[in-house]
Design an enzyme around this catalytic site. Sequence first.
Site, mmCIF file in Angstrom:
data_model
loop_
_atom_site.group_PDB
_atom_site.id
_atom_site.type_symbol
_atom_site.label_atom_id
_atom_site.label_comp_id
_atom_site.label_asym_id
_atom_site.label_seq_id
_atom_site.Cartn_x
_atom_site.Cartn_y
_atom_site.Cartn_z
ATOM 1 N N ALA A 24 4.918 2.909 1.713
ATOM 2 C CA ALA A 24 5.912 3.162 2.527
ATOM 3 C C ALA A 24 6.545 4.475 2.907
ATOM 4 O O ALA A 24 6.096 5.541 2.176
ATOM 5 C CB ALA A 24 7.570 2.507 1.842
ATOM 6 N N ASP A 74 1.979 12.941 14.727
ATOM 7 C CA ASP A 74 2.106 12.820 13.639
ATOM 8 C C ASP A 74 0.778 13.004 12.596
ATOM 9 O O ASP A 74 0.658 12.272 11.643
ATOM 10 C CB ASP A 74 2.889 11.234 13.261
ATOM 11 C CG ASP A 74 3.668 11.280 12.082
ATOM 12 O OD1 ASP A 74 3.901 12.251 11.628
ATOM 13 O OD2 ASP A 74 3.875 10.269 11.640
ATOM 14 N N LYS A 109 1.599 -3.054 9.027
ATOM 15 C CA LYS A 109 2.728 -2.063 8.909
ATOM 16 C C LYS A 109 3.819 -2.868 9.681
ATOM 17 O O LYS A 109 3.681 -3.121 10.761
ATOM 18 C CB LYS A 109 2.297 -0.918 9.575
ATOM 19 C CG LYS A 109 3.738 0.210 9.721
ATOM 20 C CD LYS A 109 3.043 1.534 10.275
ATOM 21 C CE LYS A 109 4.059 2.595 10.013
ATOM 22 N NZ LYS A 109 3.491 3.891 9.993
ATOM 23 N N GLY A 150 9.152 5.151 8.381
ATOM 24 C CA GLY A 150 9.209 4.403 9.533
ATOM 25 C C GLY A 150 8.847 2.640 9.227
ATOM 26 O O GLY A 150 9.398 1.931 9.760
ATOM 27 N N GLY A 151 8.267 2.721 7.981
ATOM 28 C CA GLY A 151 7.984 1.205 7.620
ATOM 29 C C GLY A 151 7.364 1.221 6.512
ATOM 30 O O GLY A 151 7.226 2.150 5.498
ATOM 31 N N LEU A 173 0.944 -1.336 -0.093
ATOM 32 C CA LEU A 173 -0.066 0.047 -0.049
ATOM 33 C C LEU A 173 0.920 1.167 -0.027
ATOM 34 O O LEU A 173 0.358 2.143 -0.490
ATOM 35 C CB LEU A 173 -0.833 0.166 1.240
ATOM 36 C CG LEU A 173 -2.079 -0.992 1.283
ATOM 37 C CD1 LEU A 173 -2.663 -1.055 2.509
ATOM 38 C CD2 LEU A 173 -3.015 -0.960 0.190
HETATM 39 P P1 ATP Z 1 5.549 8.236 7.992
HETATM 40 O O1 ATP Z 1 6.233 6.834 7.791
HETATM 41 O O2 ATP Z 1 6.368 9.655 7.796
HETATM 42 O O3 ATP Z 1 4.310 8.157 8.851
HETATM 43 P P2 ATP Z 1 3.176 7.532 5.750
HETATM 44 O O4 ATP Z 1 2.248 7.597 6.766
HETATM 45 O O5 ATP Z 1 3.078 8.182 4.409
HETATM 46 O O6 ATP Z 1 4.748 8.229 6.231
HETATM 47 P P3 ATP Z 1 3.324 4.818 6.387
HETATM 48 O O7 ATP Z 1 2.343 4.972 7.759
HETATM 49 O O8 ATP Z 1 4.290 3.645 6.652
HETATM 50 O O9 ATP Z 1 3.959 5.982 5.887
HETATM 51 O O10 ATP Z 1 2.029 4.409 5.411
HETATM 52 C C1 ATP Z 1 2.279 4.440 3.993
HETATM 53 C C2 ATP Z 1 1.115 4.233 3.299
HETATM 54 O O11 ATP Z 1 0.452 3.133 3.479
HETATM 55 C C3 ATP Z 1 0.134 5.455 3.404
HETATM 56 O O12 ATP Z 1 0.321 6.463 2.762
HETATM 57 C C4 ATP Z 1 -1.177 4.635 3.313
HETATM 58 O O13 ATP Z 1 -1.692 5.330 1.923
HETATM 59 C C5 ATP Z 1 -1.175 3.364 3.442
HETATM 60 N N1 ATP Z 1 -1.824 2.965 4.603
HETATM 61 C C6 ATP Z 1 -1.097 2.985 6.000
HETATM 62 N N2 ATP Z 1 -2.273 2.461 6.662
HETATM 63 C C7 ATP Z 1 -3.113 2.104 6.006
HETATM 64 C C8 ATP Z 1 -4.634 1.439 6.336
HETATM 65 N N3 ATP Z 1 -4.780 1.219 7.667
HETATM 66 N N4 ATP Z 1 -5.379 1.177 5.205
HETATM 67 C C9 ATP Z 1 -4.943 1.466 4.206
HETATM 68 N N5 ATP Z 1 -3.868 2.136 3.640
HETATM 69 C C10 ATP Z 1 -2.818 2.283 4.642
HETATM 70 MG MG MG Z 2 1.431 6.741 8.113
#
Ligand code: ATP
Ligand code: MG
Length: 281
Positions: free
Chosen positions: A16, A130, A37, A19-20, A14
């Site tokens: 990155a 965040d 995640k 953090g992950g 989905l």
């Molecule tokens: P950061 O690591 O700085 O928080 P981020 O929020 O973009 O940045 P992640 O939290 O790893 O990074 O999420 C990556 C992507 O995965 C998000 O941009 C979102 O589109 C998708 N995502 C995260 N959580 C969910 C979820 N529960 N359901 C659907 N998509 C999700």
């Molecule tokens: Mg996020």
Amino acid sequence: LDLKQEDIESMQELGAGNGGTVHKVLHKPTGTIMAKKVIHVEARNSVRRQIVREIQIMHQCISPYIVSFYGAYLNEGDISICMEYMNVGSLDNIYKKIGPIPEDVIGKVTHAVLAGLVYLYRNHRIIHRDVKPSNILLDSQGNIKIADFGVSTQLINSVANTFVGTSAYMSPERIQGGRYSVQSDVWSLGITLMELALGKFPFQSEGEPLSVFELLEYIVNEPVPALPAGQYSSELEAFLARCLIKDPASRPTPSDLLSNPYCQAAADKEVDVKEWAKVLL
Ligand code: ATP
Ligand code: MG
């Protein structure tokens, strides 16, 4: 629900972040679709186990405005966090696809995020830390929920040590290393809502992109950004100006803003987010 790596089948990546990485997965024993995640934490195993223990509070974070939590476990050096899969995705991806978000939907986002922040702080003394478009998610029922809040002090510390730990949504007081409180989330919400209204990050300049250092210095020293005149409602303009008060002592808390007329009107207004989200599926 006892989650184990061998019961989980990955379906699709989905996205990155710093953090992950997040995958859409199937939990085979129950047939549940989840978002998983995976965070790599450079730390001793005892520290990783402590993080997994701390994360368990998320089981108690139950609200229509919070992405629900299924469980977390350790897998070699990684921590896996399984949560509700939000099938329309995050607001950053949405506006990058369709451009600026309509004001009526922004009103619903405002109410949902504030209701989620107030729930977290009132019931669990959790500050989000965040708030940004990628941590606000939508499903095809029209629900708007927040994710990725700072539940584990140990995780916050471990991630801060390995990754940048800075974000363009940080409040001026946080950039300057000051005390962090619920008002910092309000600043981040202000920047987030402005980004959704503009369809681009508010501090983005026309010419050369700013370096991280320049951006942080800009946020601290330059006047706060505002929406271009005459294109948005005066109610939204006024609300954003309250969120973006530089002095945290003068800035409202999430609870103050939840009872603000703009937020109350947005909560009461009939907006068919479900219908609007259909084009995004
Ligand atoms: P950061 O690591 O700085 O928080 P981020 O929020 O973009 O940045 P992640 O939290 O790893 O990074 O999420 C990556 C992507 O995965 C998000 O941009 C979102 O589109 C998708 N995502 C995260 N959580 C969910 C979820 N529960 N359901 C659907 N998509 C999700
Ligand atoms: Mg996020």
